[in-house]
Structure formats: C-alpha cells, structure tokens
Design a protein around this motif. Structure first.
Motif, PDB file in Angstrom:
ATOM      1  N   LYS A 369       0.823  -1.222   0.000  1.00 27.37           N
ATOM      2  CA  LYS A 369       0.000   0.000   0.000  1.00 27.37           C
ATOM      3  C   LYS A 369       0.856   1.270   0.000  1.00 27.37           C
ATOM      4  O   LYS A 369       0.601   2.221  -0.736  1.00 27.37           O
ATOM      5  CB  LYS A 369      -0.874  -0.022   1.266  1.00 27.37           C
ATOM      6  N   GLU A 370       1.935   1.243   0.819  1.00 29.81           N
ATOM      7  CA  GLU A 370       2.776   2.443   0.945  1.00 29.81           C
ATOM      8  C   GLU A 370       3.461   2.759  -0.385  1.00 29.81           C
ATOM      9  O   GLU A 370       3.637   3.917  -0.770  1.00 29.81           O
ATOM     10  CB  GLU A 370       3.867   2.258   2.022  1.00 29.81           C
ATOM     11  N   THR A 371       3.898   1.687  -1.076  1.00 31.89           N
ATOM     12  CA  THR A 371       4.590   1.884  -2.361  1.00 31.89           C
ATOM     13  C   THR A 371       3.617   2.455  -3.376  1.00 31.89           C
ATOM     14  O   THR A 371       3.933   3.402  -4.120  1.00 31.89           O
ATOM     15  CB  THR A 371       5.137   0.528  -2.880  1.00 31.89           C
ATOM     16  N   TYR A 372       2.398   1.888  -3.411  1.00 36.45           N
ATOM     17  CA  TYR A 372       1.380   2.396  -4.342  1.00 36.45           C
ATOM     18  C   TYR A 372       1.161   3.884  -4.081  1.00 36.45           C
ATOM     19  O   TYR A 372       1.137   4.712  -4.987  1.00 36.45           O
ATOM     20  CB  TYR A 372       0.063   1.615  -4.168  1.00 36.45           C
ATOM     21  N   TRP A 373       1.042   4.216  -2.808  1.00 36.39           N
ATOM     22  CA  TRP A 373       0.766   5.607  -2.438  1.00 36.39           C
ATOM     23  C   TRP A 373       1.902   6.524  -2.901  1.00 36.39           C
ATOM     24  O   TRP A 373       1.664   7.596  -3.441  1.00 36.39           O
ATOM     25  CB  TRP A 373       0.575   5.709  -0.917  1.00 36.39           C
ATOM     26  N   MET A 374       3.144   6.055  -2.688  1.00 39.49           N
ATOM     27  CA  MET A 374       4.310   6.890  -3.058  1.00 39.49           C
ATOM     28  C   MET A 374       4.308   7.209  -4.544  1.00 39.49           C
ATOM     29  O   MET A 374       4.516   8.352  -4.953  1.00 39.49           O
ATOM     30  CB  MET A 374       5.615   6.138  -2.752  1.00 39.49           C
ATOM     31  N   ILE A 375       4.066   6.182  -5.375  1.00 40.45           N
ATOM     32  CA  ILE A 375       4.115   6.411  -6.823  1.00 40.45           C
ATOM     33  C   ILE A 375       2.921   7.278  -7.243  1.00 40.45           C
ATOM     34  O   ILE A 375       3.060   8.202  -8.049  1.00 40.45           O
ATOM     35  CB  ILE A 375       4.135   5.075  -7.601  1.00 40.45           C
ATOM     36  N   ASP A 376       1.775   6.980  -6.655  1.00 33.34           N
ATOM     37  CA  ASP A 376       0.592   7.777  -6.978  1.00 33.34           C
ATOM     38  C   ASP A 376       0.821   9.243  -6.620  1.00 33.34           C
ATOM     39  O   ASP A 376       0.467  10.154  -7.376  1.00 33.34           O
ATOM     40  CB  ASP A 376      -0.600   7.210  -6.187  1.00 33.34           C
ATOM     41  N   GLU A 377       1.441   9.461  -5.474  1.00 36.48           N
ATOM     42  CA  GLU A 377       1.715  10.819  -5.007  1.00 36.48           C
ATOM     43  C   GLU A 377       2.718  11.517  -5.941  1.00 36.48           C
ATOM     44  O   GLU A 377       2.596  12.708  -6.229  1.00 36.48           O
ATOM     45  CB  GLU A 377       2.244  10.760  -3.558  1.00 36.48           C
ATOM     46  N   LEU A 378       3.691  10.750  -6.421  1.00 37.36           N
ATOM     47  CA  LEU A 378       4.672  11.317  -7.348  1.00 37.36           C
ATOM     48  C   LEU A 378       3.959  11.833  -8.611  1.00 37.36           C
ATOM     49  O   LEU A 378       4.190  12.970  -9.056  1.00 37.36           O
ATOM     50  CB  LEU A 378       5.710  10.242  -7.717  1.00 37.36           C
ATOM     51  N   LEU A 379       3.082  11.002  -9.159  1.00 36.82           N
ATOM     52  CA  LEU A 379       2.345  11.424 -10.361  1.00 36.82           C
ATOM     53  C   LEU A 379       1.487  12.652 -10.052  1.00 36.82           C
ATOM     54  O   LEU A 379       1.411  13.593 -10.836  1.00 36.82           O
ATOM     55  CB  LEU A 379       1.443  10.287 -10.863  1.00 36.82           C
TER      56      LEU A 379
END
Ligand code: HEM
Length: 405
Positions: A369-379
């Motif tokens: 979940k944290e990784t998904y959030w990080m990439i989503d936040e980057l975009l």
C-alpha cells in the motif's frame, strides 16, 4: 540553479572544448523515410535536413536586422486567440505571413481533435511525467537540439524551457486548442517565429558548437526528431507500461500532433500518417542519434532541479534522477551522469508495472500500500506542478540575441 548564467555553466562544464569536439562529430543520419508514409502520401522526397522555413526565416531575419523585434514582440503580446485578427501596426510582410501561417491545414479533422481531448483527459496523470521526464530529458541527448538550446538566449534556464514545452504538450490536447477561442494555433506560429530567429542568430554566435553538416539550426528534420521525442515517445512509454489505449483516442492524439507539426512549418510530406509510420521514422531519425554532449549534460543537470524551491516534496533531484533512469534507461542516465538512486531506482523497477496495472483496473493487488501511495503521489505532484504552470499563459517572444556570455 535556474539563475545560473551561461558563463558559470561553461565554467562548471570545464572540459567543454575537448568534449565538444567529440560531440560535433555527430552527423545527421540520412533521411530515407518515404513520402508515401506521410499524410498526403506523396512529396518531392527532398532531404529535410536542408529544408528550413524560407519565407518565415527571411521575414524574421529582416526584423532582427532592422531592429524591429522589440516593437513586434510588444504588438504580438496581445495576440493570443486563434480567431483574433492579426494586430495592427506590424510590418506588412509579417502581417501577411501570420495571416496565412495561423490557418489550420485543410486536412484538420475536428472529430479527431475531440478524441485527442479525451485522450489528454484520461491520460493527463501520466502526461506530466512523460512530457517532462521522457520528452524533456530526452531533448538533452538530442545533440543538435541540446546545442541549439544551450547557446541560444533561453539556454541558461532549462527549467523554464522544459515547462514551456511540457505546457505546450498539454495545450496541444486541451479542449479548445485549435478551436477559434483556443490559443494553440497562435502559440505554434509564435514558436515558428522564434525558431526562425534562432536560425538567423545562432550561426552568428562565436560560441555555437555544431556539426559540420549543420549550416543552420532547426531544420525540418530536426523538428521531426524533436516531435518524436514528444508524442512518439509518450505513446511508446504508455504501450511499454501496458496502459490500455482506446484506438480512436490514440488516433486523435496523433492527429493533434500532426496538426502541430504543420503549424510549426513542417511540410506535409514529412508528417507521418499513422503511429506505425511515425515509429518507423523515429527508428530512423531519433533512436540512432541520441548521444551525450557537454551542453546536454549541463541542461539535464538544470532540469533535475525542476522541483527546487517549490513545495512538492517528491520532485527532488534524487527522485527525478531515478525517474529519468527508469524511463530513459541506464545508458541515457549514465551519459547524463545521473547516479542510480538506492531507494527509488529499485522501487520504480519493481513496482511501476504492477502500479500501472492496479491503477488501470487490470490487477487488484501485488504492490504494498505504501509503495502504491508513493508512486501515486509522485504522479499527482507532477500534475500539480504543471497545473500551476498552466495557469500562466505561454508567452513566446522572438529572441533578439544569443546567450551573450
Ligand atoms: C523555442 C517548442 C523543435 C530549438 C521554442 C519554444 C517552444 C518550442 C514552445 C518557445 C520557448 C520559449 O519562448 O522559451 C518546440 C517544439 C518543437 C521544437 C514543439 C518540435 C516539435 C526544436 C528543435 C530545436 C529547437 C528541433 C533545435 C534543434 C529551440 C530554440 C528555441 C526554441 C533554440 C529558442 C529558445 C530561446 O529563446 O533561446 N521551441 N521546439 N526547437 N526552440 Fe523549439
């Protein structure tokens, strides 16, 4: 970093002379792409490396030589909408040229342009990253472009230039881009004038490093190379990432860029008629010419500071470097002296594919979940960055001089 003068960049470059000599060996590849693959399907087949913009170039050269550019820029500042009459007070030959240049090609298909808008709306989240860090960073390993940009007026502010080009990418696909109340036709024509000025000015610069077969910068072949660093590169990446694409919307996206090539002064015979023929052209004219130059390395260095001084915590040098390495590959990152980032590089390599699949509804899990959030936040931060940029209209002015230092 964007405050750096070209002089300090040259100092920082240090070995520019020796490395520059190496870089200028980069000659253009022969153009054998056939007019049969172009929009009209026919053409003279003249080598576009030696085709420029004869009418526009002569008019702009005369404006510069007569010292009329400041007055013309002042008048043109108020000319923004596609349907707006050409402002009063311009030299007659320029007014007549603009009158014709701002007309869309007769093959413009407004239904396809509407499909392009849907493409941009649906894929806008990826476009910020792609126009900035696939197209923008790629421009630093296109030797002729890197050198033209570096030695021209805007060369010391890569961040501004990239955000203008990325914004142009967004604008190309915006709702009313080529509608009467839109601004894209005017923006493209002003860019055409800016390129004409560079063709006149750069050959006068004692600093300009160029290939032996490059009499003037920004040939029509060069424009198509850069064109491929934009839509073709965007499309290639979306396909590599497995983003599902609606055929009509992809077609529309291509069409919006075909119109843009025309508006930048490119002859129809060099504009690909499909994604397949675009890819063939890119394989011939873009892929083999990518190479490092001292100028491109400095420009990339500036671009990595895109997020400097703004409140977007993920747009940092290390993250942007990792993104460049991930999108453009190890060779390009090594050329640009961008180190592998210990956290973000492996994260992007392992999680990007599943992230896209989850985001596109093709997978239900597989990324923490944290990784998904990080990439989503980057975009999201990229989108925020460009949303801020989009608020200010692009103001394109005819340059009057090269980088003076
Ligand atoms: C200026 C876009 C191709 C070199 C500009 C500007 C835009 C633009 C929007 C105005 C930026 C500003 O006012 O700061 C494009 C697009 C291209 C293209 C969309 C192709 C699809 C090229 C190529 C070269 C080039 C092939 C060089 C080989 C330059 C330079 C400037 C410029 C040197 C002037 C920057 C200055 O003010 O010093 N271009 N360009 N461009 N472009 Fe291009």
């Amino acid at each position: 970093m964007d405050q750096l003068s070209r002089r300090s960049l040259l100092r920082a470059g240090g070995t520019l002379g020796a490395a520059g000599a190496l870089a200028v060996a980069t000659q253009a590849v022969p153009w054998t792409w056939a007019p049969a693959w172009s929009r009209p399907g026919v053409g003279s087949g003249a080598d576009p490396h030696f085709v420029y913009d004869p009418e526009g170039d002569d008019i702009v050269a005369r404006l510069i030589d007569r010292g009329e550019v400041p007055r013309v820029n002042e008048i043109l500042r108020g000319w923004t909408k596609n349907s707006q009459p050409i402002p009063e007070g311009l030299p007659g030959e320029l007014r007549d040229f603009l009158q014709r240049a701002v007309q869309l090609p007769e093959w413009t298909d407004h239904r396809l342009l509407a499909d392009a808008v849907r493409f941009n709306e649906k894929r806008g989240t990826y476009l910020g990253v792609l126009y900035g860090f696939a197209s923008g960073m790629m421009s630093t390993v296109i030797p002729r472009e890197a050198r033209a940009v570096y030695f021209s007026k805007g060369g010391s502010d890569m961040k501004s230039r990239i955000s203008k080009t990325a914004k142009l990418g967004y604008d190309v696909g915006s709702l009313n881009a080529y509608q009467p109340d839109g601004e894209m036709a005017v923006t493209a024509v002003k860019t055409r004038l800016s390129h004409a000025a560079v063709r006149h000015l750069l050959p006068q610069s004692p600093h300009w490093v160029h290939a032996a077969d490059e009499v003037k910068p920004i040939s029509q072949a060069d424009i198509m190379v850069t064109w491929h660093s934009l839509p073709t590169t965007v499309m290639r990446n979306l396909r590599t990432w497995g983003v599902p694409l609606d055929p009509a919307e992809s077609e529309g996206f291509l069409h919006s860029w075909q119109v843009t090539a025309y508006m930048l002064g490119v002859e129809d015979q060099y504009i690909p008629n499909s994604w397949e023929t675009a890819d063939l052209q890119a394989q011939q004219v873009l892929d083999p010419i990518l190479a490092p130059t001292p100028e491109g390395i400095k420009l990339a260095d500036m671009l990595l500071d895109l997020g400097y001084n703004i409140d977007l915590t993920l747009l940092t040098r290390p993250v942007l470097g990792a993104l460049t390495r991930f999108i453009l590959g190890d060779q390009v990152a090594d050329w640009l002296h961008i180190p592998r980032e210990p956290v973000w590089s492996p994260l992007l390599e392992t999680a990007w594919g599943p992230f896209i699949a989850i985001r596109e509804g093709l997978l239900t899990g597989g990324v923490p979940k944290e990784t998904y959030w990080m990439i989503d936040e980057l975009l999201r931060q990229f989108v925020l960055y460009y949303m801020a940029e989009l608020k200010t209209p692009i103001t394109i002015e005819i340059p009057m001089f090269n980088n003076p230092n």
